[in-house]
Design an enzyme around this catalytic site. Structure first.
Site, mmCIF file in Angstrom:
data_model
loop_
_atom_site.group_PDB
_atom_site.id
_atom_site.type_symbol
_atom_site.label_atom_id
_atom_site.label_comp_id
_atom_site.label_asym_id
_atom_site.label_seq_id
_atom_site.Cartn_x
_atom_site.Cartn_y
_atom_site.Cartn_z
ATOM 1 N N ASP A 281 10.785 -3.302 -8.954
ATOM 2 C CA ASP A 281 9.887 -3.642 -7.843
ATOM 3 C C ASP A 281 9.550 -5.128 -7.888
ATOM 4 O O ASP A 281 9.652 -5.835 -6.882
ATOM 5 C CB ASP A 281 8.610 -2.800 -7.937
ATOM 6 C CG ASP A 281 7.625 -3.159 -6.838
ATOM 7 O OD1 ASP A 281 8.044 -3.212 -5.664
ATOM 8 O OD2 ASP A 281 6.441 -3.402 -7.155
ATOM 9 N N TYR B 176 5.550 4.690 -12.275
ATOM 10 C CA TYR B 176 5.117 5.097 -10.933
ATOM 11 C C TYR B 176 4.740 6.580 -10.882
ATOM 12 O O TYR B 176 3.985 7.001 -10.014
ATOM 13 C CB TYR B 176 6.227 4.848 -9.908
ATOM 14 C CG TYR B 176 6.234 3.462 -9.318
ATOM 15 C CD1 TYR B 176 6.494 2.349 -10.104
ATOM 16 C CD2 TYR B 176 5.979 3.268 -7.970
ATOM 17 C CE1 TYR B 176 6.507 1.081 -9.561
ATOM 18 C CE2 TYR B 176 5.993 2.004 -7.414
ATOM 19 C CZ TYR B 176 6.259 0.911 -8.211
ATOM 20 O OH TYR B 176 6.265 -0.340 -7.665
ATOM 21 N N ASP C 76 11.217 -8.593 -5.362
ATOM 22 C CA ASP C 76 10.428 -9.520 -4.532
ATOM 23 C C ASP C 76 10.672 -10.965 -4.956
ATOM 24 O O ASP C 76 10.781 -11.856 -4.117
ATOM 25 C CB ASP C 76 8.924 -9.206 -4.609
ATOM 26 C CG ASP C 76 8.484 -8.202 -3.546
ATOM 27 O OD1 ASP C 76 9.309 -7.333 -3.175
ATOM 28 O OD2 ASP C 76 7.330 -8.273 -3.082
HETATM 29 C C1 IPM Z 1 8.692 -1.285 -2.584
HETATM 30 C C2 IPM Z 1 7.208 -1.231 -2.328
HETATM 31 C C3 IPM Z 1 6.644 0.102 -2.806
HETATM 32 C C4 IPM Z 1 6.884 0.193 -4.301
HETATM 33 C C5 IPM Z 1 5.167 0.315 -2.457
HETATM 34 C C6 IPM Z 1 4.922 0.259 -0.973
HETATM 35 C C7 IPM Z 1 4.634 1.604 -3.026
HETATM 36 O O1 IPM Z 1 6.577 -2.315 -2.918
HETATM 37 O O2 IPM Z 1 9.407 -0.388 -2.106
HETATM 38 O O3 IPM Z 1 9.137 -2.210 -3.249
HETATM 39 O O4 IPM Z 1 6.106 -0.331 -5.104
HETATM 40 O O5 IPM Z 1 7.878 0.814 -4.677
HETATM 41 MG MG MG Z 2 7.906 -3.740 -3.755
#
Ligand code: IPM
Ligand code: MG
Length: 370
Positions: free
Chosen positions: A243, A141, A247
């Protein structure tokens, strides 16, 4: 002592869920005698529109002084054409970096009343209670990035110190839970992952001998999180894998809208935000689930405001409303009536009050709904 809270509503459903969560916080702080002052500031697309930059200096300065930060969400189609460094997401990433928020906690604990919305079989969800600890201020990142029309690269880099501090954080949580830590990496391919493995193995052996460490490749972990999730206690992993895996793990709970997160640093600074994004298609319609944001408030009560009892009472109220309804559209079954973002918050407030011998202020939020 007065706690200074900076609120960053951001974009899409961010303002709605934050607003709902602040009303819940008001009720909880009233009952627990917590002295909280809030101040609002801009971030993301809203900040681009107002000041031309996704993280205005004023916002960053306020956050640096705050006892805690609550953030809704950032991003949306309106700003999609912008270059990466100008996009709304950059505001959030820069804030994480500036405040050194290296440890991101993402608890995943399916509760009754929501799991019927998960495509995963109920027996697989039995006993699932995992904590994903995602490294948040380094890795791909924040590495060097080049984009040219026919060529591009991103760089993933980690120092041993960056790995150590997040491994120690995760190990301390594992100590308080079931003493099991899984490092998720791609050590069969990536140099950074091999460093993660070496550092984690050394630290765990020397400092946390009672915590069992196992190392799992990320592709296998992605499958195990869905097929055998109850095997996990605490997972520690890098920024990108964390990340993605958080999800997918959200699928276990029935809705991404339910998941909270806490981003911690070695200093006072801490930021609390739901795991979900800005969901532009839902924005302004009062149909977003505020629970991820409200649970983030509970994490803030626990980790920044030193109010663990308030945090637990709020979490119990949330779980009880999730169990009995009403439900926002993401969780409502076929034919079941749906509730709005604000109404759900009101139900949580009422549930919280009914379980406490609560003083109800004349102007109390949520008193007009039942
Ligand atoms: C998260 C989100 C963020 C990330 C985005 C909005 C940049 O997906 O907090 O998981 O990738 O960290
Ligand atoms: Mg995310």
């Amino acid at each position: 002592m007065t706690a200074r809270l900076v609120c960053l509503p951001g974009d899409g459903i961010g303002p709605e869920v934050l607003n709902a969560a602040l009303r819940v916080l008001e009720a909880v702080s009233y009952h627990f005698n917590l002295d909280v002052v809030t101040e609002h500031a801009e971030i993301g697309g809203a900040a681009i529109d107002a000041c031309g930059t996704p993280l205005p200096n004023k916002t960053a300065a306020l956050c640096e002084q705050a006892d805690a930060i609550l953030l809704g969400a950032v991003g949306g189609p309106k700003w999609n054409a912008l270059k990466a460094e100008k996009r709304p997401e950059r505001g959030l990433l820069d804030l994480r970096y500036r405040l050194n928020l290296f440890g991101n906690l993402r608890p995943i604990h399916p509760v009754p009343g929501t799991t019927q919305s998960s495509p995963i079989q109920p027996e697989i969800l039995d006993g699932v209670d995992m904590l994903i600890v995602r490294e948040l201020s380094s890795g791909i990142y924040f590495g060097e990035r080049v984009y040219q029309p026919t060529f591009a690269y991103d760089t993933a880099a980690y120092t041993a110190d960056e790995i150590s501090r997040v491994v120690r954080l995760a190990a301390r949580f594992a100590q308080q839970r079931h003493c099991s830590l899984t490092l998720v990496d791609k050590a069969n391919v990536l140099a950074t992952s091999r460093l993660w493995r070496n550092v984690a193995t050394r630290i765990m052996k020397a400092e946390f001998p009672e915590v069992a460490l196992d190392c799992m490749l990320v592709d296998a972990a992605a499958m195990q999180i869905i097929s055998n999730p109850s095997r996990f206690d605490v997972i520690v992993t890098d920024n990108l894998f964390g990340d993605i895996l958080s999800d997918s793990a959200a699928v276990l709970t029935g809705s991404l809208g339910l998941l909270p997160s806490a981003s911690l640093s070695e200093a006072k600074a801490a930021l609390y935000e739901p795991v979900h994004g800005s969901a532009p298609d839902l924005a302004g319609r009062q149909c977003a689930n505020p629970v991820g944001m409200i649970r983030s408030v509970a994490l803030m009560l626990r980790y920044s405001l030193n109010a663990p009892d308030a945090a637990s009472s709020l979490e119990e109220a949330v779980n009880s409303v999730l169990r009995d309804g009403p439900r926002t559209p993401d969780l409502a079954g076929k034919g079941e009536s749906v509730t709005t973002t604000d109404e759900l918050a009101d139900h949580i407030i009422n549930q919280f009050r009914s379980k406490k011998d609560v003083r109800t202020p004349a102007h109390a939020p949520g008193t007009d709904t039942q």
